[in-house]
Design an enzyme around this catalytic site. Structure first.
Site, PDB file in Angstrom:
ATOM      1  N   GLY A  79     -14.157   6.515  -8.535  1.00 47.74           N
ATOM      2  CA  GLY A  79     -12.787   6.658  -9.034  1.00 47.74           C
ATOM      3  C   GLY A  79     -11.713   6.476  -7.982  1.00 47.74           C
ATOM      4  CG  HIS A  95      -4.307   3.694   3.525  1.00 50.79           C
ATOM      5  ND1 HIS A  95      -3.262   3.076   4.184  1.00 50.79           N
ATOM      6  CD2 HIS A  95      -4.820   4.587   4.414  1.00 50.79           C
ATOM      7  CE1 HIS A  95      -3.153   3.564   5.411  1.00 50.79           C
ATOM      8  NE2 HIS A  95      -4.086   4.499   5.573  1.00 50.79           N
ATOM      9  CG  ASP A 130      -3.206  14.280  -4.639  1.00 51.23           C
ATOM     10  OD1 ASP A 130      -4.199  13.633  -4.264  1.00 51.23           O
ATOM     11  OD2 ASP A 130      -2.595  14.036  -5.695  1.00 51.23           O
ATOM     12  CG  HIS A 150      -7.478   8.774   0.257  1.00 50.56           C
ATOM     13  ND1 HIS A 150      -7.477   7.466  -0.149  1.00 50.56           N
ATOM     14  CD2 HIS A 150      -7.793   9.509  -0.843  1.00 50.56           C
ATOM     15  CE1 HIS A 150      -7.764   7.404  -1.435  1.00 50.56           C
ATOM     16  NE2 HIS A 150      -7.983   8.630  -1.890  1.00 50.56           N
ATOM     17  CB  CYS A 178      -0.919  -0.021   1.217  1.00 49.47           C
ATOM     18  SG  CYS A 178      -1.821   1.509   1.440  1.00 49.47           S
ATOM     19  CG  HIS A 190      -9.074  13.737  -2.375  1.00 45.44           C
ATOM     20  ND1 HIS A 190      -8.085  13.724  -3.321  1.00 45.44           N
ATOM     21  CD2 HIS A 190      -9.607  12.479  -2.368  1.00 45.44           C
ATOM     22  CE1 HIS A 190      -8.015  12.519  -3.876  1.00 45.44           C
ATOM     23  NE2 HIS A 190      -8.931  11.741  -3.315  1.00 45.44           N
TER      24      HIS A 190
HETATM   25  P1  5GP Z   1      -8.387   8.517  -5.004  1.00 43.60           P
HETATM   26  O1  5GP Z   1      -8.761   8.580  -6.444  1.00 43.60           O
HETATM   27  O2  5GP Z   1      -8.006   7.130  -4.558  1.00 43.60           O
HETATM   28  O3  5GP Z   1      -9.432   9.147  -4.123  1.00 43.60           O
HETATM   29  O4  5GP Z   1      -7.135   9.465  -4.873  1.00 43.60           O
HETATM   30  C1  5GP Z   1      -5.833   9.027  -4.693  1.00 43.60           C
HETATM   31  C2  5GP Z   1      -4.956  10.249  -4.696  1.00 43.60           C
HETATM   32  O5  5GP Z   1      -3.670   9.881  -4.266  1.00 43.60           O
HETATM   33  C3  5GP Z   1      -4.800  10.891  -6.076  1.00 43.60           C
HETATM   34  O6  5GP Z   1      -5.254  12.237  -6.030  1.00 43.60           O
HETATM   35  C4  5GP Z   1      -3.305  10.783  -6.361  1.00 43.60           C
HETATM   36  O7  5GP Z   1      -2.783  11.923  -7.010  1.00 43.60           O
HETATM   37  C5  5GP Z   1      -2.712  10.603  -4.966  1.00 43.60           C
HETATM   38  N1  5GP Z   1      -1.492   9.825  -4.951  1.00 43.60           N
HETATM   39  C6  5GP Z   1      -1.288   8.622  -5.548  1.00 43.60           C
HETATM   40  N2  5GP Z   1      -0.047   8.177  -5.303  1.00 43.60           N
HETATM   41  C7  5GP Z   1       0.559   9.112  -4.522  1.00 43.60           C
HETATM   42  C8  5GP Z   1       1.858   9.207  -3.940  1.00 43.60           C
HETATM   43  O8  5GP Z   1       2.720   8.345  -4.079  1.00 43.60           O
HETATM   44  N3  5GP Z   1       2.115  10.331  -3.201  1.00 43.60           N
HETATM   45  C9  5GP Z   1       1.181  11.308  -3.013  1.00 43.60           C
HETATM   46  N4  5GP Z   1       1.546  12.364  -2.273  1.00 43.60           N
HETATM   47  N5  5GP Z   1      -0.063  11.240  -3.534  1.00 43.60           N
HETATM   48  C10 5GP Z   1      -0.369  10.160  -4.291  1.00 43.60           C
HETATM   49 ZN    ZN Z   2      -2.379   1.314   3.630  1.00 46.90          ZN
END
Ligand code: 5GP
Ligand code: ZN
Length: 114
Positions: free
Chosen positions: A93, A98, A30, A100, A4, A102
């Protein structure tokens, strides 16, 4: 969860720009920001998605929202406003499994969200 990305950020194996950390929560910028301010708040405990939250995790969510509050005041976006987004599974999306939130600010957001 050894594979992860966010657990690796929590464990400082992968570098991130951390803006907040306490016993239960960590928040970092992000990597692909969608607004001038775009920070991800995660529980330190690996929870895959909102669907996996259990009653015993409730205090973690309390801590996340208190961490968000502290951070938005620290970065001076509390008054101007911000958006909190949580994506769960395919239709929303979700890319990183894990849990989170935003938190985004610094521009005008559309409603309804896209
Ligand atoms: P999701 O679509 O799962 O809600 O958003 C995942 C977010 O994690 C995306 O906005 C993506 O840019 C961010 N993200 C993915 N990998 C990394 C990483 O390695 N480091 C950071 N800081 N953000 C990440
Ligand atoms: Zn995790």
């Amino acid at each position: 969860m050894s594979d992860c990305i966010f657990c690796k950020i929590r464990d400082k194996i992968i570098k991130a720009d951390i803006v907040y950390e306490d016993e239960f929560v960590i928040a970092f910028k992000d990597i692909n920001p969608q607004a001038p301010f775009h920070v991800l708040f995660i529980p330190k405990k690996h929870i895959s998605s909102f669907n996996e939250i259990e009653v015993r995790d409730a205090f973690i969510l309390e801590n996340i929202f208190l961490a968000i509050k502290k951070t938005v005041f620290k970065f001076n976006i509390a008054e101007s406003g911000y958006r909190i987004v949580g994506n769960c599974n395919k239709s929303a999306g979700q890319e990183v499994f894990h849990l989170h939130f935003h938190v985004m600010a610094g521009r005008k957001f559309l409603w309804p969200a896209g």
